[in-house]
Scaffold this motif. Structure first.
Motif, PDB file in Angstrom:
ATOM      1  N   TYR A 107       0.847  -1.191   0.000  1.00  0.00           N
ATOM      2  CA  TYR A 107       0.000   0.000   0.000  1.00  0.00           C
ATOM      3  C   TYR A 107       0.887   1.247   0.000  1.00  0.00           C
ATOM      4  N   LEU A 108       0.263   2.403  -0.252  1.00  0.00           N
ATOM      5  CA  LEU A 108       1.022   3.651  -0.254  1.00  0.00           C
ATOM      6  C   LEU A 108       0.225   4.759   0.411  1.00  0.00           C
ATOM      7  N   GLU A 109       0.944   5.780   0.819  1.00  0.00           N
ATOM      8  CA  GLU A 109       0.345   6.985   1.383  1.00  0.00           C
ATOM      9  C   GLU A 109       0.862   8.194   0.612  1.00  0.00           C
ATOM     10  N   ILE A 110       0.000   9.170   0.405  1.00  0.00           N
ATOM     11  CA  ILE A 110       0.419  10.467  -0.109  1.00  0.00           C
ATOM     12  C   ILE A 110       0.447  11.419   1.075  1.00  0.00           C
ATOM     13  N   LEU A 111       1.611  11.999   1.329  1.00  0.00           N
ATOM     14  CA  LEU A 111       1.803  12.865   2.478  1.00  0.00           C
ATOM     15  C   LEU A 111       1.978  14.310   2.035  1.00  0.00           C
ATOM     16  N   ASP A 112       1.592  15.245   2.920  1.00  0.00           N
ATOM     17  CA  ASP A 112       1.792  16.657   2.605  1.00  0.00           C
ATOM     18  C   ASP A 112       3.209  17.082   2.958  1.00  0.00           C
ATOM     19  N   ARG A 113       3.500  18.355   2.830  1.00  0.00           N
ATOM     20  CA  ARG A 113       4.879  18.828   3.053  1.00  0.00           C
ATOM     21  C   ARG A 113       5.289  18.772   4.519  1.00  0.00           C
ATOM     22  N   TYR A 114       4.338  18.522   5.393  1.00  0.00           N
ATOM     23  CA  TYR A 114       4.634  18.379   6.819  1.00  0.00           C
ATOM     24  C   TYR A 114       4.727  16.904   7.242  1.00  0.00           C
ATOM     25  N   GLY A 115       4.539  15.999   6.276  1.00  0.00           N
ATOM     26  CA  GLY A 115       4.570  14.574   6.588  1.00  0.00           C
ATOM     27  C   GLY A 115       3.242  14.037   7.079  1.00  0.00           C
ATOM     28  N   LYS A 116       2.162  14.796   6.888  1.00  0.00           N
ATOM     29  CA  LYS A 116       0.835  14.371   7.328  1.00  0.00           C
ATOM     30  C   LYS A 116       0.102  13.681   6.172  1.00  0.00           C
ATOM     31  N   ARG A 117      -0.798  12.783   6.523  1.00  0.00           N
ATOM     32  CA  ARG A 117      -1.455  11.922   5.537  1.00  0.00           C
ATOM     33  C   ARG A 117      -2.580  12.638   4.795  1.00  0.00           C
ATOM     34  N   VAL A 118      -2.539  12.554   3.442  1.00  0.00           N
ATOM     35  CA  VAL A 118      -3.553  13.174   2.584  1.00  0.00           C
ATOM     36  C   VAL A 118      -4.535  12.130   2.064  1.00  0.00           C
ATOM     37  N   MET A 119      -4.008  11.031   1.537  1.00  0.00           N
ATOM     38  CA  MET A 119      -4.845   9.945   1.027  1.00  0.00           C
ATOM     39  C   MET A 119      -3.983   8.711   0.858  1.00  0.00           C
ATOM     40  N   SER A 120      -4.612   7.588   0.526  1.00  0.00           N
ATOM     41  CA  SER A 120      -3.864   6.337   0.429  1.00  0.00           C
ATOM     42  C   SER A 120      -4.470   5.428  -0.629  1.00  0.00           C
ATOM     43  N   ALA A 121      -3.691   4.416  -0.997  1.00  0.00           N
ATOM     44  CA  ALA A 121      -4.140   3.422  -1.973  1.00  0.00           C
ATOM     45  C   ALA A 121      -3.445   2.104  -1.650  1.00  0.00           C
ATOM     46  N   GLU A 176      -2.460  -1.489   9.708  1.00  0.00           N
ATOM     47  CA  GLU A 176      -1.670  -0.459   9.048  1.00  0.00           C
ATOM     48  C   GLU A 176      -2.433   0.155   7.871  1.00  0.00           C
ATOM     49  N   LYS A 177      -3.116  -0.678   7.103  1.00  0.00           N
ATOM     50  CA  LYS A 177      -3.891  -0.170   5.971  1.00  0.00           C
ATOM     51  C   LYS A 177      -5.064   0.685   6.452  1.00  0.00           C
ATOM     52  N   LEU A 178      -5.672   0.284   7.557  1.00  0.00           N
ATOM     53  CA  LEU A 178      -6.767   1.086   8.119  1.00  0.00           C
ATOM     54  C   LEU A 178      -6.250   2.442   8.582  1.00  0.00           C
ATOM     55  N   LEU A 179      -5.086   2.443   9.236  1.00  0.00           N
ATOM     56  CA  LEU A 179      -4.486   3.690   9.691  1.00  0.00           C
ATOM     57  C   LEU A 179      -4.146   4.598   8.517  1.00  0.00           C
ATOM     58  N   SER A 180      -3.727   4.006   7.395  1.00  0.00           N
ATOM     59  CA  SER A 180      -3.344   4.804   6.229  1.00  0.00           C
ATOM     60  C   SER A 180      -4.520   5.580   5.645  1.00  0.00           C
ATOM     61  N   ARG A 181      -5.742   5.179   5.991  1.00  0.00           N
ATOM     62  CA  ARG A 181      -6.935   5.871   5.483  1.00  0.00           C
ATOM     63  C   ARG A 181      -7.294   7.086   6.332  1.00  0.00           C
ATOM     64  N   VAL A 182      -6.711   7.195   7.513  1.00  0.00           N
ATOM     65  CA  VAL A 182      -7.042   8.291   8.424  1.00  0.00           C
ATOM     66  C   VAL A 182      -6.288   9.546   7.998  1.00  0.00           C
ATOM     67  N   VAL A 183      -7.020  10.561   7.573  1.00  0.00           N
ATOM     68  CA  VAL A 183      -6.411  11.803   7.097  1.00  0.00           C
ATOM     69  C   VAL A 183      -5.946  12.639   8.280  1.00  0.00           C
ATOM     70  N   THR A 184      -4.684  13.041   8.245  1.00  0.00           N
ATOM     71  CA  THR A 184      -4.130  13.905   9.303  1.00  0.00           C
ATOM     72  C   THR A 184      -3.691  15.260   8.749  1.00  0.00           C
ATOM     73  N   SER A 185      -3.653  15.391   7.415  1.00  0.00           N
ATOM     74  CA  SER A 185      -3.224  16.637   6.785  1.00  0.00           C
ATOM     75  C   SER A 185      -4.277  17.726   6.950  1.00  0.00           C
ATOM     76  N   ARG A 186      -3.793  18.968   7.037  1.00  0.00           N
ATOM     77  CA  ARG A 186      -4.686  20.123   7.088  1.00  0.00           C
ATOM     78  C   ARG A 186      -4.826  20.793   5.730  1.00  0.00           C
ATOM     79  N   TYR A 187      -4.283  20.171   4.708  1.00  0.00           N
ATOM     80  CA  TYR A 187      -4.510  20.680   3.355  1.00  0.00           C
ATOM     81  C   TYR A 187      -6.012  20.734   3.088  1.00  0.00           C
ATOM     82  N   SER A 188      -6.436  21.704   2.289  1.00  0.00           N
ATOM     83  CA  SER A 188      -7.852  21.886   1.966  1.00  0.00           C
ATOM     84  C   SER A 188      -8.400  20.680   1.212  1.00  0.00           C
TER      85      SER A 188
END
Length: 227
Positions: A107-121, A176-188
């Motif tokens: 699986y993968l995560e897309i992170l923002d510039r602060y290292g926070k989670r945006v989305m996953s696949a 781990e995959k469930l956690l990857s779905r939890v968005v932590t980024s503050r991006y709009s």
């Protein structure tokens, strides 16, 4: 004395925020998780030991580029898991190839510039292509996910007590995959959704051009990609 000019650009997903040009080119990062295969040194060929590993792809300016890069790497199995600057057959490995031999994507995560989670696949067994996961955004959904992860952790612990390590690893993987779905980024989220909606209407030719640009600007190198 002439001072170099620093250019600032409006951050795509942070309303009212401007960032340096170099930061604007690194608003997002892909982190891919999977299993690395290594030669079992001293045991001959075709004997491998497997370890958890991750790959980082940086230099991504927008969510469309991140999604296109992730889809491309997955469909072409083009993960760059060997570092060209490392001699894997050095004295440390007794002259044998001690580097990774393959990367089995999970699986993968897309992170923002602060290292926070945006989305996953994640890897999808039923279709050719990435399975983009449903993002967990609301507090209620986050709390429910945390409760599920606690249950999974207990199940994994019970399996380990019974020396069922493969089963324990499976429960860990689900968590781990469930956690990857939890968005932590503050991006709009609205800005991200609007951009993805617009990119979904692009022609195949336009998408191909966007992918080429994303590859050229990312930390990936064309020599490392098996086209």
């Amino acid at each position: 004395m002439n001072a170099s000019t620093v250019n600032f650009i409006a951050s795509l997903y942070e309303p009212g925020v401007s960032v340096r040009e170099d930061i604007a080119c690194n608003l997002l990062k892909i982190v891919a998780y999977g299993r690395m295969a290594y030669n079992e040194l001293g045991c001959g060929i075709d004997e491998y030991v497997y370890m958890d590993g991750q790959l980082n792809i940086t230099g991504i300016a927008d969510i469309t580029s991140a999604v296109l890069l992730a889809d491309h790497l997955y469909k072409n199995n083009a993960w760059v898991y060997r570092n060209p600057d490392i001699d894997y057959s050095c004295e440390l490995f007794d002259g044998e190839d001690g580097g990774p031999q393959s990367f089995n994507f999970q699986y993968l995560e897309i992170l923002d510039r602060y290292g926070k989670r945006v989305m996953s696949a994640s890897h999808c067994y039923k279709k050719v292509g990435l399975q983009w996961e449903t993002c967990i955004v609301s507090d209620a959904s986050r709390n429910m996910a945390l409760e599920q992860m606690k249950v999974l952790a207990q199940q994994a612990s019970e399996e380990r007590r019974g020396d069922n390590y493969d089963s324990a690893r499976w429960f860990d993987h689900i968590s781990e995959k469930l956690l990857s779905r939890v968005v932590t980024s503050r991006y709009s989220r609205q800005a991200i959704s609007d951009e993805l909606e617009q990119s979904s209407r692009l022609t195949p030719q336009a998408l191909c051009q966007r992918l080429s640009m994303a590859l050229a600007k990312s930390s990936l190198t064309r020599d490392g990609l098996p086209f």
